[in-house]
Design a protein around this motif. Sequence first.
Motif, PDB file in Angstrom:
ATOM      1  N   ILE A  47      -8.652   3.019   9.007  1.00  0.00           N
ATOM      2  CA  ILE A  47      -7.492   3.443   8.643  1.00  0.00           C
ATOM      3  C   ILE A  47      -6.405   4.413   9.473  1.00  0.00           C
ATOM      4  O   ILE A  47      -5.307   3.049   9.223  1.00  0.00           O
ATOM      5  N   VAL A  48      -6.672   5.054  10.920  1.00  0.00           N
ATOM      6  CA  VAL A  48      -5.928   5.177  11.893  1.00  0.00           C
ATOM      7  C   VAL A  48      -5.440   3.761  12.406  1.00  0.00           C
ATOM      8  O   VAL A  48      -4.177   3.548  12.783  1.00  0.00           O
ATOM      9  N   SER A  49      -6.265   2.939  12.998  1.00  0.00           N
ATOM     10  CA  SER A  49      -5.772   1.419  13.256  1.00  0.00           C
ATOM     11  C   SER A  49      -4.720   0.891  12.547  1.00  0.00           C
ATOM     12  O   SER A  49      -3.239   0.058  13.075  1.00  0.00           O
ATOM     13  N   LEU A  99       1.148  -1.178   0.361  1.00  0.00           N
ATOM     14  CA  LEU A  99       0.377   0.209   0.230  1.00  0.00           C
ATOM     15  C   LEU A  99       0.596   1.047   0.532  1.00  0.00           C
ATOM     16  O   LEU A  99       0.753   2.259  -0.532  1.00  0.00           O
ATOM     17  N   LYS A 100       2.316   1.339   0.644  1.00  0.00           N
ATOM     18  CA  LYS A 100       2.703   2.116   0.884  1.00  0.00           C
ATOM     19  C   LYS A 100       3.297   2.743  -0.591  1.00  0.00           C
ATOM     20  O   LYS A 100       3.431   3.815  -1.510  1.00  0.00           O
ATOM     21  N   GLY A 101       4.315   1.633  -1.669  1.00  0.00           N
ATOM     22  CA  GLY A 101       4.042   1.519  -2.824  1.00  0.00           C
ATOM     23  C   GLY A 101       3.455   2.332  -3.940  1.00  0.00           C
ATOM     24  O   GLY A 101       3.847   2.500  -4.245  1.00  0.00           O
ATOM     25  N   LYS A 102       2.451   1.817  -3.423  1.00  0.00           N
ATOM     26  CA  LYS A 102       1.548   2.101  -4.457  1.00  0.00           C
ATOM     27  C   LYS A 102       0.797   3.695  -3.852  1.00  0.00           C
ATOM     28  O   LYS A 102       0.741   4.611  -5.134  1.00  0.00           O
ATOM     29  N   ALA A 103       0.700   3.727  -2.847  1.00  0.00           N
ATOM     30  CA  ALA A 103       0.961   5.645  -1.891  1.00  0.00           C
ATOM     31  C   ALA A 103       1.510   6.384  -2.478  1.00  0.00           C
ATOM     32  O   ALA A 103       1.224   7.556  -3.006  1.00  0.00           O
ATOM     33  N   ILE A 104       2.833   5.751  -2.420  1.00  0.00           N
ATOM     34  CA  ILE A 104       4.130   7.065  -3.225  1.00  0.00           C
ATOM     35  C   ILE A 104       4.138   7.511  -4.185  1.00  0.00           C
ATOM     36  O   ILE A 104       3.717   8.154  -5.089  1.00  0.00           O
ATOM     37  N   PRO A 107     -18.439   8.578  11.169  1.00  0.00           N
ATOM     38  CA  PRO A 107     -19.476   8.305   9.728  1.00  0.00           C
ATOM     39  C   PRO A 107     -17.737   7.395   8.534  1.00  0.00           C
ATOM     40  O   PRO A 107     -17.334   7.885   9.127  1.00  0.00           O
ATOM     41  N   ILE A 108     -19.138   6.771   7.759  1.00  0.00           N
ATOM     42  CA  ILE A 108     -18.445   6.870   6.297  1.00  0.00           C
ATOM     43  C   ILE A 108     -18.196   7.736   6.544  1.00  0.00           C
ATOM     44  O   ILE A 108     -18.200   8.693   5.624  1.00  0.00           O
ATOM     45  N   SER A 109     -16.633   7.911   5.063  1.00  0.00           N
ATOM     46  CA  SER A 109     -16.357   9.016   4.794  1.00  0.00           C
ATOM     47  C   SER A 109     -15.419   8.452   3.283  1.00  0.00           C
ATOM     48  O   SER A 109     -15.614   6.972   3.567  1.00  0.00           O
ATOM     49  N   SER A 110     -15.899   9.281   2.116  1.00  0.00           N
ATOM     50  CA  SER A 110     -15.512   8.738   1.030  1.00  0.00           C
ATOM     51  C   SER A 110     -14.339   9.652   0.969  1.00  0.00           C
ATOM     52  O   SER A 110     -14.186  10.815   0.913  1.00  0.00           O
ATOM     53  N   VAL A 111     -13.026   8.421   0.536  1.00  0.00           N
ATOM     54  CA  VAL A 111     -11.836   9.806   0.822  1.00  0.00           C
ATOM     55  C   VAL A 111     -10.541   8.530  -0.014  1.00  0.00           C
ATOM     56  O   VAL A 111     -11.451   7.550  -0.467  1.00  0.00           O
ATOM     57  N   ASP A 112      -9.218   9.553  -0.358  1.00  0.00           N
ATOM     58  CA  ASP A 112      -8.637   8.322  -0.670  1.00  0.00           C
ATOM     59  C   ASP A 112      -7.781   7.579   0.308  1.00  0.00           C
ATOM     60  O   ASP A 112      -6.844   8.682   0.559  1.00  0.00           O
ATOM     61  N   GLN A 113      -8.187   6.252   0.362  1.00  0.00           N
ATOM     62  CA  GLN A 113      -7.709   5.768   1.423  1.00  0.00           C
ATOM     63  C   GLN A 113      -6.050   5.690   1.158  1.00  0.00           C
ATOM     64  O   GLN A 113      -5.551   5.594   2.261  1.00  0.00           O
ATOM     65  N   GLY A 114      -5.618   5.228   0.297  1.00  0.00           N
ATOM     66  CA  GLY A 114      -4.617   5.642   0.036  1.00  0.00           C
ATOM     67  C   GLY A 114      -3.133   6.468   0.381  1.00  0.00           C
ATOM     68  O   GLY A 114      -2.396   6.614   1.397  1.00  0.00           O
ATOM     69  N   MET A 115      -4.245   7.935  -0.144  1.00  0.00           N
ATOM     70  CA  MET A 115      -3.191   8.986   0.530  1.00  0.00           C
ATOM     71  C   MET A 115      -3.622   9.038   1.703  1.00  0.00           C
ATOM     72  O   MET A 115      -2.367   9.667   2.226  1.00  0.00           O
ATOM     73  N   MET A 116      -4.335   8.817   2.673  1.00  0.00           N
ATOM     74  CA  MET A 116      -5.348   9.306   4.375  1.00  0.00           C
ATOM     75  C   MET A 116      -3.904   8.310   4.464  1.00  0.00           C
ATOM     76  O   MET A 116      -3.741   9.200   5.914  1.00  0.00           O
TER      77      MET A 116
END
Length: 140
Positions: free
Chosen positions: A39-41, A11-16, A66-75
């Motif tokens: 994500i924090v966990s 996931l880190k590689g993908k995010a980079i 609440p459930i959010s719509s976010v870019d999981q990799g970036m967050m």
Amino acid sequence: MIPVKIVTAGLKGKAISKSLLSFSGKDYSKKDKININDIVSNALIAHQEVIAKEGITLIKDFGELPISSVDQGMMSQVINNIFKNGYESLIDKTNKEIRIKTYSDGKWICVAIEDTGVGISSENLKKIFSPFFSTKGAYS
């Protein structure tokens, strides 16, 4: 079952890669519906070995989100970088503590991360969102 460290590294590689594409002007962000607490966990799992080895006390206060719509990799990348900076600032300290609090005020979802490290000077605080800014040379 794939070990968490392998998944986290992938996931880190993908995010980079996504960050580099975004920085170059090609935005390929993908929004996922997810609870920010997850994500924090996951970030905590990725850093638990260093946190334990360094004797850092972790205080978690996860609120109902609440459930959010976010870019999981970036967050994930942001949260991981903050954790890493936090525990690196505690290496030579005697009081080693990181506090994480998540909450929602109804309009915003907030993640507050605080540590007992040296902090950021007011001069550098103005620069923290600049691409590639780092104070690592100053503290190394």
